[in-house]
Scaffold this active site. Structure first.
Site, PDB file in Angstrom:
ATOM      1  N   CYS A 185      70.351  41.321 -24.378  1.00  0.00           N
ATOM      2  CA  CYS A 185      69.514  41.694 -23.830  1.00  0.00           C
ATOM      3  C   CYS A 185      70.350  43.136 -23.198  1.00  0.00           C
ATOM      4  CB  CYS A 185      69.529  40.569 -22.137  1.00  0.00           C
ATOM      5  SG  CYS A 185      68.986  39.512 -22.442  1.00  0.00           S
ATOM      6  N   ARG A 219      69.738  45.395 -28.373  1.00  0.00           N
ATOM      7  CA  ARG A 219      70.413  44.231 -28.099  1.00  0.00           C
ATOM      8  C   ARG A 219      69.694  42.979 -27.534  1.00  0.00           C
ATOM      9  NH1 ARG A 219      75.407  43.819 -24.926  1.00  0.00           N
ATOM     10  NH2 ARG A 219      76.246  45.613 -26.026  1.00  0.00           N
ATOM     11  N   TRP A 236      66.127  38.904 -24.467  1.00  0.00           N
ATOM     12  CA  TRP A 236      66.074  37.892 -25.411  1.00  0.00           C
ATOM     13  C   TRP A 236      66.661  36.995 -24.715  1.00  0.00           C
ATOM     14  CZ3 TRP A 236      70.227  34.444 -27.202  1.00  0.00           C
ATOM     15  CH2 TRP A 236      70.102  33.923 -28.173  1.00  0.00           C
ATOM     16  N   ASN A 269      71.601  40.470 -17.332  1.00  0.00           N
ATOM     17  CA  ASN A 269      71.964  39.451 -18.976  1.00  0.00           C
ATOM     18  C   ASN A 269      73.060  38.109 -18.282  1.00  0.00           C
ATOM     19  OD1 ASN A 269      70.910  41.793 -19.887  1.00  0.00           O
ATOM     20  ND2 ASN A 269      72.784  42.410 -20.786  1.00  0.00           N
ATOM     21  N   GLY A 270      72.655  36.877 -18.963  1.00  0.00           N
ATOM     22  CA  GLY A 270      73.558  36.392 -18.812  1.00  0.00           C
ATOM     23  C   GLY A 270      73.120  35.274 -18.772  1.00  0.00           C
ATOM     24  N   GLU A 292      79.484  36.779 -47.248  1.00  0.00           N
ATOM     25  CA  GLU A 292      79.151  37.975 -46.019  1.00  0.00           C
ATOM     26  C   GLU A 292      77.624  38.065 -46.648  1.00  0.00           C
ATOM     27  OE1 GLU A 292      78.772  39.042 -43.665  1.00  0.00           O
ATOM     28  OE2 GLU A 292      78.523  41.474 -43.683  1.00  0.00           O
ATOM     29  N   LYS A 323      73.898  38.455 -45.389  1.00  0.00           N
ATOM     30  CA  LYS A 323      73.280  39.680 -44.983  1.00  0.00           C
ATOM     31  C   LYS A 323      71.920  39.629 -45.490  1.00  0.00           C
ATOM     32  CE  LYS A 323      75.444  41.378 -42.859  1.00  0.00           C
ATOM     33  NZ  LYS A 323      76.373  41.920 -42.141  1.00  0.00           N
ATOM     34  N   GLU A 368      69.671  37.260 -42.904  1.00  0.00           N
ATOM     35  CA  GLU A 368      69.531  37.679 -41.376  1.00  0.00           C
ATOM     36  C   GLU A 368      68.721  38.816 -41.513  1.00  0.00           C
ATOM     37  OE1 GLU A 368      72.550  39.095 -39.299  1.00  0.00           O
ATOM     38  OE2 GLU A 368      73.483  40.167 -40.452  1.00  0.00           O
ATOM     39  N   HIS A 408      79.560  21.499 -57.360  1.00  0.00           N
ATOM     40  CA  HIS A 408      80.192  19.924 -56.629  1.00  0.00           C
ATOM     41  C   HIS A 408      79.002  19.739 -55.553  1.00  0.00           C
ATOM     42  CE1 HIS A 408      84.160  19.456 -58.049  1.00  0.00           C
ATOM     43  NE2 HIS A 408      84.276  20.745 -57.945  1.00  0.00           N
ATOM     44  N   LYS A 468      72.106  42.290 -31.528  1.00  0.00           N
ATOM     45  CA  LYS A 468      73.765  42.722 -31.629  1.00  0.00           C
ATOM     46  C   LYS A 468      73.938  41.831 -30.063  1.00  0.00           C
ATOM     47  CE  LYS A 468      75.550  44.990 -34.097  1.00  0.00           C
ATOM     48  NZ  LYS A 468      76.397  45.503 -35.585  1.00  0.00           N
TER      49      LYS A 468
HETATM   50  C1  F6R Z   1      75.805  39.428 -38.884  1.00  0.00           C
HETATM   51  C2  F6R Z   1      76.482  40.374 -37.371  1.00  0.00           C
HETATM   52  C3  F6R Z   1      76.836  38.635 -36.622  1.00  0.00           C
HETATM   53  C4  F6R Z   1      78.286  39.380 -35.681  1.00  0.00           C
HETATM   54  C5  F6R Z   1      78.704  38.304 -35.222  1.00  0.00           C
HETATM   55  C6  F6R Z   1      80.088  39.030 -34.296  1.00  0.00           C
HETATM   56  O1  F6R Z   1      75.810  40.595 -39.551  1.00  0.00           O
HETATM   57  O2  F6R Z   1      76.552  41.107 -37.192  1.00  0.00           O
HETATM   58  O3  F6R Z   1      77.385  37.584 -37.276  1.00  0.00           O
HETATM   59  O4  F6R Z   1      79.317  39.370 -37.207  1.00  0.00           O
HETATM   60  O5  F6R Z   1      77.448  37.751 -34.458  1.00  0.00           O
HETATM   61  O6  F6R Z   1      80.281  39.552 -33.830  1.00  0.00           O
HETATM   62  P1  F6R Z   1      81.046  40.935 -32.616  1.00  0.00           P
HETATM   63  O7  F6R Z   1      81.974  41.176 -34.252  1.00  0.00           O
HETATM   64  O8  F6R Z   1      80.390  41.730 -32.196  1.00  0.00           O
HETATM   65  O9  F6R Z   1      81.579  39.892 -32.323  1.00  0.00           O
END
Ligand code: F6R
Length: 616
Positions: free
Chosen positions: A2, A27, A74, A100-101, A489, A493, A496, A512, A611
């Site tokens: 948010c 966000r 969000w 937010n929260g 990773e 990537k 997501e 396995h 994010k």
């Molecule tokens: C994936 C991604 C998330 C963040 C995770 C931790 O591309 O960005 O998996 O890595 O939410 O976020 P931070 O690094 O901000 O604690």
């Protein structure tokens, strides 16, 4: 999670708030809203979907007032509807709030308020907060020289359990905003004849670079010409004013189509920034300014524990490999969300680390607090200056890669890998790593940006590969040793941003279980490099080929692979082990990005994600 923006000043509030919300859209992007004080009362516009929808809606309301608040959501409590979008206005029409929260005791607050005649229009926890402020506001003396709004917010927060970053306004207190934080970030922006508040500096940096980072338990009162900070339990406090060191250009798209693309191509410069000034004068080791530990204290550490979430957790896994390999010190890695609850016994001389781009991820913050509560020294590798984690850690290392806006982490990840590699060097040189090995290691790290540039020149080729694989629904990523976390990773990537189901494994683990997935409908991405694992990885590739699986090989330049083994070849330069994970990450970032584009996905704002995850 948010985004919040508030403005009080001489200019129209709505255009600035909408502009700020666009910058914060990464966000949360379920719905957005704005409330502005107008001469005739409060005007409100809310809409599900992106901020662009809200802009159209707001245009119908002719918002001209100079004090207002906005929010991009969000969803946590309640579905994605116009009614659940913020701001929420109390049922007596007096108070508007953005939040937010999560208010954990909102049910009991709601029952209390229903008994007092308040009504509810949404399913959110935030509405209970707005109504409770209005309840206290109505009881607060109108003119005793103090701010009626500030006092009623303060009284409300004493009854609230949970986390919040809030901004509140009242219809009969023109130009006044009250904000408060516990667990969700808020930053005040101090301007000329105007003051601002936001959950993220990117929303205010176009107007001012002077900011105050609000701390947990603090409230702020803003008017166009003044601001004051106090705590929930009273008492004004002397503010600490910081200067933001980056400008709005750093958060702009420039010539790129997406932030993710921009941030992938920014990686050479990001790595240069992350390493700048961090090598010793003799060129044989790393140095860090903010660890707040003397080399002698560091030398006492005989175990490391790293915690993080998501992509940052993958950076922990690579760091574990490099510290154990080059410094020969045991390292443990845990998901922050698990560590905070599982009461893990820690070895007495453990140094605790968290890695977090945003510095606001609630699980990572809680893990840091848990380690500190147990009496451990806890450090952070973190990108966002002034974040909660940066402030609560006992010391740490800033990534210095500028704002990362794309929801999928790219440049923050590779800089975390770099700093993890530098940490391994630093610890290694305190122990048994020789001077000449240190020199080689440093030279290799300094060469990383150029190697990344070289891989980026293959973007056109990787785009063509991506076009051939965008139609699949499953994919495996397989690597060994330090490239196993890069396989994880790559899979994260891809899933997501393109919604293709993908999983990462150590290549030998495939037989396995995951091998059952292999068919002509499930391609595999293999990392295959020179060295002791080469023939083992080739065997795993043969097993896939024998089952008609297509193979994309990400292989060291000049490697001789058995004829016909891979269907696609992407090469990476031969390099030092400490740099390899960084270099090997670039092709999987590009592959995921171009596959997502082929599939028509919104790469910067993938569905259901946001994010910075500030709720559990
Ligand atoms: C994936 C991604 C998330 C963040 C995770 C931790 O591309 O960005 O998996 O890595 O939410 O976020 P931070 O690094 O901000 O604690």
């Amino acid at each position: 999670m948010c985004g919040i923006v508030g403005y009080t000043g001489k200019q129209k509030a709505a255009p600035f708030i909408l502009e700020g919300l666009k910058r914060l859209e990464y966000r949360g992007y379920d719905s957005a809203g704005v409330a502005v004080q107008e001469k005739g009362g409060l005007k409100l516009a809310k809409k599900t979907g992106r901020v662009a929808n809200l802009e159209q809606e707001a245009a119908k309301h002719r918002l001209t007032g100079t004090c207002g608040i906005g929010h991009t959501r969000w969803a946590t409590h309640g579905g994605v509807t116009d009614a659940n979008a913020h701001p929420h206005v109390s049922s007596d029409g007096q108070i508007a709030v953005v939040h937010n929260g999560v208010i954990e005791n909102f049910d009991s607050i709601k029952k209390f308020l229903l008994g007092k005649g308040f009504t509810f229009r949404s399913e959110t926890d935030t509405e209970a907060l707005g109504n409770l402020i209005a309840y206290h506001y109505a009881k607060e003396p109108a003119a005793n020289g103090e701010s009626r709004l500030l006092n009623s917010v303060r009284k409300t927060l004493r009854h609230v359990e949970g986390t919040y970053g809030i901004v509140v306004l009242s219809i009969d207190s023109p130009g006044e905003l009250v904000c408060a934080r516990r667990g969700s970030p808020l930053i005040l922006g101090l301007g000329e004849g105007e003051n601002l508040v936001a959950s993220d500096v990117s929303a205010i940096v176009s107007r001012t670079q002077s900011v105050v980072y609000l701390k947990d338990g603090e409230l702020a009162r803003l008017t166009p010409v003044d601001f004051a900070i106090s705590t929930v339990n009273e008492g004004e406090i002397e503010p600490v004013i910081d200067q933001i060191t980056w400008s709005i250009d750093a958060a702009d798209l420039g010539t790129h189509t997406h932030y993710m693309e921009k941030e992938i191509f920014e990686q050479p410069a990001a790595l240069e920034n992350a390493m700048r000034g961090r090598f010793s004068e003799d060129g044989s080791t790393a140095q860090f300014g903010g660890l707040n530990l003397t080399p002698a204290e560091f030398r006492q550490v005989d175990r490391f524990m790293f915690c993080a979430c998501g992509t940052a957790w993958h950076a922990c896994l690579v760091t574990e490999h490099l510290i154990e390999r080059f410094a020969r010190v045991p390292v443990e890695v845990d998901y922050a969300s698990e560590f905070r609850y599982r009461n893990a016994p820690l070895h007495p001389h453990t140094l605790f680390f968290v890695i977090s781009q945003s510095g606001e991820t609630i699980d990572t913050l809680a893990a840091l607090r848990e380690a500190k509560r147990k009496g451990y020294r806890a450090l952070a590798i973190n990108n966002v200056v002034g974040s909660s984690i940066a402030r609560e850690a006992d010391g740490g290392i800033y990534q210095h890669v500028g704002p990362e806006i794309g929801v999928a982490s790219t440049k923050a990840f590779t800089s975390q890998l770099l700093l993890g590699a530098m940490m391994a060097l630093y610890i290694g040189r305190m122990r048994d790593m020789s001077f000449s090995d240190g020199l080689n290691y440093v030279q290799a790290l300094k060469g990383a940006p150029d190697l990344v540039r070289r891989v980026l020149t293959q973007a056109g080729h990787i785009k063509a590969v991506a076009a051939r694989y965008a139609g699949y629904n499953d994919m495996l990523f397989l690597g060994r040793l330090s490239l196993f976390p890069i396989a994880l990773e790559g899979a994260l990537k891809l899933k997501e941003i393109s919604y293709i189901h993908a999983a990462g494994y150590p290549a030998a683990e495939m037989k396995h279980g995951p091998i059952a997935m292999i068919s002509e409908r499930c391609p595999s991405v293999f990392f295959v490099t020179k060295g002791e694992m080469f023939s083992k990885v080739i065997s795993s590739m043969q097993e896939v080929k024998a089952r008609h699986g297509r193979i994309i090989a990400i292989a060291t330049e000049g490697l001789e692979l058995p004829a016909g083994l891979c269907d696609e070849l992407i090469t990476i330069p031969d390099c030092h082990e400490a740099v390899l994970p960084i270099v090997a990450t670039i092709p999987v970032q590009l592959l995921s990005y171009y596959i997502a584009l082929e599939r028509g996905c919104d790469v910067d704002k993938p569905r259901n994600l946001a994010k910075s995850v500030t709720v559990e």
